[in-house]
Design a protein around this motif. Structure first.
Motif, PDB file in Angstrom:
ATOM      1  N   ALA A  43      11.875  10.684   5.738  1.00 49.62           N
ATOM      2  CA  ALA A  43      11.213  11.986   5.899  1.00 49.62           C
ATOM      3  C   ALA A  43      12.163  13.134   5.615  1.00 49.62           C
ATOM      4  CB  ALA A  43      10.642  12.106   7.312  1.00 49.62           C
ATOM      5  N   VAL A  44      13.430  13.011   6.024  1.00 48.26           N
ATOM      6  CA  VAL A  44      14.367  14.111   5.852  1.00 48.26           C
ATOM      7  C   VAL A  44      14.706  14.352   4.381  1.00 48.26           C
ATOM      8  CG1 VAL A  44      16.562  12.853   5.979  1.00 48.26           C
ATOM      9  CG2 VAL A  44      16.377  15.124   6.997  1.00 48.26           C
ATOM     10  N   LEU A  45      14.450  13.349   3.532  1.00 46.05           N
ATOM     11  CA  LEU A  45      14.675  13.547   2.088  1.00 46.05           C
ATOM     12  C   LEU A  45      13.763  14.631   1.523  1.00 46.05           C
ATOM     13  CD1 LEU A  45      14.912   9.792   0.996  1.00 46.05           C
ATOM     14  CD2 LEU A  45      16.814  11.373   1.394  1.00 46.05           C
ATOM     15  N   LEU A  46      12.656  14.923   2.219  1.00 41.47           N
ATOM     16  CA  LEU A  46      11.725  15.958   1.779  1.00 41.47           C
ATOM     17  C   LEU A  46      12.109  17.334   2.310  1.00 41.47           C
ATOM     18  CD1 LEU A  46       8.399  14.025   2.513  1.00 41.47           C
ATOM     19  CD2 LEU A  46       9.824  13.926   0.464  1.00 41.47           C
ATOM     20  N   CYS A  47      13.186  17.415   3.117  1.00 46.19           N
ATOM     21  CA  CYS A  47      13.508  18.656   3.829  1.00 46.19           C
ATOM     22  C   CYS A  47      14.797  19.309   3.367  1.00 46.19           C
ATOM     23  CB  CYS A  47      13.614  18.378   5.332  1.00 46.19           C
ATOM     24  SG  CYS A  47      12.133  17.667   6.059  1.00 46.19           S
TER      25      CYS A  47
ATOM     26  N   SER B 191      15.660  26.773 -18.969  1.00 48.90           N
ATOM     27  CA  SER B 191      16.156  27.817 -18.077  1.00 48.90           C
ATOM     28  C   SER B 191      16.245  27.346 -16.632  1.00 48.90           C
ATOM     29  CB  SER B 191      15.292  29.068 -18.139  1.00 48.90           C
ATOM     30  OG  SER B 191      15.705  30.006 -17.160  1.00 48.90           O
ATOM     31  N   ALA B 192      17.440  27.502 -16.045  1.00 46.86           N
ATOM     32  CA  ALA B 192      17.665  27.146 -14.642  1.00 46.86           C
ATOM     33  C   ALA B 192      16.803  27.989 -13.716  1.00 46.86           C
ATOM     34  CB  ALA B 192      19.141  27.311 -14.296  1.00 46.86           C
ATOM     35  N   LYS B 193      16.457  29.206 -14.124  1.00 46.21           N
ATOM     36  CA  LYS B 193      15.586  30.039 -13.287  1.00 46.21           C
ATOM     37  C   LYS B 193      14.235  29.354 -13.090  1.00 46.21           C
ATOM     38  CE  LYS B 193      17.659  34.380 -14.867  1.00 46.21           C
ATOM     39  NZ  LYS B 193      17.409  35.692 -15.517  1.00 46.21           N
ATOM     40  N   ASN B 194      13.713  28.779 -14.155  1.00 47.89           N
ATOM     41  CA  ASN B 194      12.434  28.070 -14.043  1.00 47.89           C
ATOM     42  C   ASN B 194      12.571  26.788 -13.223  1.00 47.89           C
ATOM     43  OD1 ASN B 194      10.632  29.744 -15.689  1.00 47.89           O
ATOM     44  ND2 ASN B 194      11.979  29.169 -17.377  1.00 47.89           N
ATOM     45  N   TRP B 195      13.671  26.062 -13.392  1.00 49.41           N
ATOM     46  CA  TRP B 195      13.865  24.830 -12.625  1.00 49.41           C
ATOM     47  C   TRP B 195      13.888  25.129 -11.128  1.00 49.41           C
ATOM     48  CZ3 TRP B 195      18.685  23.498 -16.056  1.00 49.41           C
ATOM     49  CH2 TRP B 195      18.249  23.246 -17.373  1.00 49.41           C
ATOM     50  N   ILE B 196      14.649  26.179 -10.762  1.00 49.38           N
ATOM     51  CA  ILE B 196      14.718  26.560  -9.346  1.00 49.38           C
ATOM     52  C   ILE B 196      13.356  27.035  -8.860  1.00 49.38           C
ATOM     53  CG2 ILE B 196      15.741  28.180  -7.706  1.00 49.38           C
ATOM     54  CD1 ILE B 196      18.290  28.099  -9.406  1.00 49.38           C
ATOM     55  N   GLY B 197      12.674  27.821  -9.671  1.00 46.14           N
ATOM     56  CA  GLY B 197      11.369  28.340  -9.276  1.00 46.14           C
ATOM     57  C   GLY B 197      10.362  27.224  -9.041  1.00 46.14           C
ATOM     58  N   TYR B 198      10.321  26.255  -9.924  1.00 51.30           N
ATOM     59  CA  TYR B 198       9.383  25.143  -9.743  1.00 51.30           C
ATOM     60  C   TYR B 198       9.780  24.267  -8.542  1.00 51.30           C
ATOM     61  CZ  TYR B 198       6.693  26.067 -13.969  1.00 51.30           C
ATOM     62  OH  TYR B 198       5.846  26.639 -14.904  1.00 51.30           O
ATOM     63  N   HIS B 199      11.075  24.105  -8.287  1.00 48.53           N
ATOM     64  CA  HIS B 199      11.504  23.402  -7.070  1.00 48.53           C
ATOM     65  C   HIS B 199      11.009  24.136  -5.835  1.00 48.53           C
ATOM     66  CE1 HIS B 199      14.558  20.122  -7.948  1.00 48.53           C
ATOM     67  NE2 HIS B 199      14.229  20.528  -9.162  1.00 48.53           N
ATOM     68  N   LEU B 200      11.148  25.467  -5.816  1.00 47.23           N
ATOM     69  CA  LEU B 200      10.713  26.245  -4.652  1.00 47.23           C
ATOM     70  C   LEU B 200       9.221  26.069  -4.392  1.00 47.23           C
ATOM     71  CD1 LEU B 200      12.607  29.660  -4.936  1.00 47.23           C
ATOM     72  CD2 LEU B 200      12.878  27.901  -3.190  1.00 47.23           C
ATOM     73  N   VAL B 201       8.396  26.259  -5.424  1.00 46.45           N
ATOM     74  CA  VAL B 201       6.950  26.185  -5.202  1.00 46.45           C
ATOM     75  C   VAL B 201       6.536  24.767  -4.819  1.00 46.45           C
ATOM     76  CG1 VAL B 201       6.533  28.119  -6.768  1.00 46.45           C
ATOM     77  CG2 VAL B 201       6.437  25.793  -7.669  1.00 46.45           C
ATOM     78  N   ALA B 202       7.230  23.737  -5.372  1.00 46.96           N
ATOM     79  CA  ALA B 202       6.887  22.352  -5.037  1.00 46.96           C
ATOM     80  C   ALA B 202       7.166  22.063  -3.568  1.00 46.96           C
ATOM     81  CB  ALA B 202       7.665  21.382  -5.933  1.00 46.96           C
ATOM     82  N   HIS B 203       8.342  22.416  -3.087  1.00 47.84           N
ATOM     83  CA  HIS B 203       8.706  22.092  -1.710  1.00 47.84           C
ATOM     84  C   HIS B 203       7.960  22.965  -0.709  1.00 47.84           C
ATOM     85  CE1 HIS B 203      11.798  19.050  -2.393  1.00 47.84           C
ATOM     86  NE2 HIS B 203      12.151  19.739  -3.470  1.00 47.84           N
ATOM     87  N   LEU B 204       7.767  24.233  -1.020  1.00 50.87           N
ATOM     88  CA  LEU B 204       7.005  25.095  -0.099  1.00 50.87           C
ATOM     89  C   LEU B 204       5.553  24.625  -0.008  1.00 50.87           C
ATOM     90  CD1 LEU B 204       8.434  28.595  -1.099  1.00 50.87           C
ATOM     91  CD2 LEU B 204       8.844  27.354   1.038  1.00 50.87           C
ATOM     92  N   ALA B 205       4.958  24.263  -1.147  1.00 51.68           N
ATOM     93  CA  ALA B 205       3.574  23.789  -1.128  1.00 51.68           C
ATOM     94  C   ALA B 205       3.462  22.447  -0.408  1.00 51.68           C
ATOM     95  CB  ALA B 205       3.050  23.658  -2.562  1.00 51.68           C
TER      96      ALA B 205
END
Length: 649
Positions: free
Chosen positions: A153-157, A534-548
């Motif tokens: 579970a902590v792997l998702l956090c 672009s690393a900006k897009n990679w970070i952005g998609y990581h953010l929306v994936a984990h927050l969602a």
């Protein structure tokens, strides 16, 4: 589960720890310059949650810290998770204290080992609601079963600095061996698409399939034994017929008739003549032969003694002749008249310096030697006669031995026909023994066993089919995709709000369970994150994936810790080797603000159920941002206090 405080204890045992406090259910920002310990916070949190491997690099933190502790809160319960600094690369030692909301970070004298990492993970797993079940991989998957726990579970956090900007990896430690598959195996459970019931059914299905395969193998072996036994029994019947134990075998032969023929052959008594009593005569001849050989040996021994005597007599005779040849000339001399003095030489009549034996003594010795020589000469004919007698006896015994051998050979020749009869008796006994063994081995019980195995296989097949229907009805894969659809709706909206590349034209932005990455469904097909620049897009998609994902987990009350820790989510917006983002003028500050605003908005939408902890260089002037700052490590402030470093030096 939310984090309340992180504590570090000095190696020298000073009572007060260095404490970093967090606000539960809120956005927490740790900001500061580089090399102040921001990135170490995530590794310390993971270590305190039960990871055995210690991932902090050697430096100021490891040189000064003797204990690490994490205070967490689950509902109305608080748990203090302590870990001593390892002496090597890993350790399983731990400290676990459970209390209510009043439980606080203790002083150094209260830190002691009373548990291990297994106890920490077991306690946390139970308290956040992870059900006790063992994940069973599909049959033939080639990997081991494991217990689902907070370890998965902590792997998702957690999102480390090199993970949040990675276009190929979406989850924490995904690139390590076995971790990606563990996430694929457990994400359906954490989403609510699968549970212990499905795992139990899959385990039962695997076990029944294994049992069915085992029984089918036993059936094949039993059937092969029966079939081989039939052919073997026919061959034995033919052998019995050739040996005269039974009559000729008919062409059409049933198993019952074959059994009857074999039993007839087993009970048959062959008419073979018995051997006459020749054994006594052989024993008598053998005894006679032994006696004759013993007599011959005695004669040879006597002849050997006679030969030795002859050699000794010959040697003695020669010696006597030599002595006589020396003494007989003395008899030619006479002693001087009236002189018997032994001191006078009989040859020259002169006085001797010492007296000599008397002439009479020498003459007596000569006469005695003559008599002994005559006696030896008289014995020679007797010895010759004795030798002749021994040789005659030898010839007689040798003749008797030849007669004995000839008699025994004639006896053996007369027994040849009887021995052939005995061989036939032995052969028939051998055939009957094989028939008895075959009848015992392939008794009707063996056929009954085959029937029992077949009935057991039918029951297992029915049971397997019934469980397979339940497993098919679970539709874990389809249910997982349905739940990821809900996550995708949030991801799509937030990606468009951030203006991420291709998000505006994409039909959907979602998490792919097979790829463990973000995938955009566009009119031109699927586009994974690995095909977006672009690393900006990679970070952005990581953010929306984990927050969602965490928003979905909260809405459905899933057993995953309610915190998300992000390390350096704005690294792509600053030049390389940035020391302090506050001093950077050419960054895209509006994009940075939009990223943090999304995080803040997601936390608010979860109504205190989601805690986000961000470690970053950024320090925005916005009021909402400053209210979220829990630590600002600038101007000499850092995770390790300066007095710790001075004491260490």
């Amino acid at each position: 589960m939310h984090l309340i405080a992180l504590a570090l204890y000095h190696r020298d045992g000073r009572p007060n720890p260095r404490v970093v406090r967090f606000r539960p259910g809120a956005l927490n920002i740790l900001t500061g310059e580089s090399e102040t310990g921001k990135s170490a916070v995530l590794s310390i949190v993971e270590y305190c949650l039960g990871r055995q491997t210690f991932t902090l690099p050697d430096g100021v933190i490891t040189n000064t810290t003797g204990w690490y502790a994490l205070l967490v809160q689950i509902g109305t319960t608080r748990l203090l998770l302590g870990r001593p600094a390892p002496k090597g690369a890993s350790t399983n030692k731990a400290m676990l204290v459970i209390g209510d909301r009043t439980l606080e970070v203790p002083t150094a004298d209260h830190m002691h080992v009373n548990a291990d990492t297994t106890a920490i993970r077991t306690e946390l797993s139970a308290r956040i609601g992870i059900e006790e079940f063992r994940f069973q991989p599909p049959a033939g998957a080639g990997r081991h079963a494991f217990d689902v726990s907070i370890a998965q579970a902590v792997l998702l956090c957690l999102q480390k600095q090199n993970e949040i900007a990675n276009q190929s990896l979406l989850f924490h430690r995904q690139g390590e061996q076995g971790i990606a598959q563990a996430i694929k195996d457990t994400l359906p459970y954490f989403l609510g698409a699968a549970g212990p019931e499905q795992a139990t059914r899959r385990h039962e299905l695997a076990e029944t399939n294994k049992a069915l395969r085992r029984v089918n193998k036993q059936i094949e072996e039993a059937r092969r034994r029966v079939e081989d036994g039939e052919a073997h029994r026919v061959a034995l019947a033919r052998m019995a017929a050739d040996a005269g134990l039974i009559n000729e075998i008919p062409e059409a032969l049933t198993a019952t008739a074959l059994d009857a023929l074999l039993r007839q052959a087993l009970n048959a008594v062959p008419d073979i003549p018995s051997l006459p009593g020749q054994d006594t005569r052989r024993e008598r001849l053998a005894a006679e032969r032994r006696a004759l050989r013993n007599q011959l040996q005695d004669i040879n021994n006597a002849r050997t003694i006679l030969d030795s005597w002859q050699e000794e007599s010959t040697a003695l005779t020669g010696e006597l002749h030599v002595q006589l040849s020396r003494l007989k000339p003395i008899g030619l001399l006479g002693a001087p008249p009236g002189d018997s003095n032994a001191q006078t030489c009989p040859l020259c009549s002169q006085r001797l310096p010492s007296p000599d034996p008397q002439i009479s003594e020498l003459q007596d010795l000569t006469r005695r030697l003559d008599r002994e020589l005559d006696d030896l000469t008289a014995l020679q004919p007797a010895r010759n006669r004795h030798r002749e007698e021994l040789e005659a006896q030898t010839r007689e015994i040798q003749a008797r031995l030849r007669n004995n051998a000839a008699t025994l050979e004639a006896l053996n020749a007369s027994d040849r026909q009887l021995r052939q009869a005995q061989d036939q008796r032995t052969q028939l006994a051998h055939i009957q023994g094989r028939i008895l063994q075959e009848l015992q081995r392939t008794s009707p019980q063996g056929k009954d066993d085959l029937a029992d195995l077949q009935r057991h296989a039918e029951r297992l097949a029915e049971q397997t089919a019934a469980i397979q229907l339940l497993v098919d009805a679970d539709e874990v894969g389809a249910e997982t995709e349905n739940r990821l659809n809900e996550v995708a709706s949030l991801m799509t909206a937030w990606a468009r709000a951030l203006g991420l590349e291709h998000a505006a034209t994409a039909d959907e932005v979602r998490i792919s369970l097979s790829l463990l990455n973000v995938v955009l469904r566009t009119p031109n097909g699927r586009r994974p994150l690995t095909r977006i620049g672009s690393a900006k897009n990679w970070i952005g998609y990581h953010l929306v994936a984990h927050l969602a994902l965490h928003t979905y987990l909260h809405r459905h009350n899933r057993p995953v810790p309610g915190f998300l820790m992000l390390d350096q989510p704005t690294q792509a917006f600053f030049p390389e080797e940035v020391h302090d983002a506050v001093t950077v003028l050419d960054a895209d500050w509006e994009a940075v603000r939009a990223y943090f605003a999304l995080i803040s908005r997601a936390v608010s939408q979860n109504n205190g159920a989601l805690q986000v902890i961000v470690c970053d260089h950024v320090s925005l002037r916005d009021e909402w941002f400053q209210e979220a700052v829990v630590e600002n490590w600038r101007g000499g402030a850092a995770l390790i206090p300066t007095d710790w470093i001075s004491a260490e030096s």
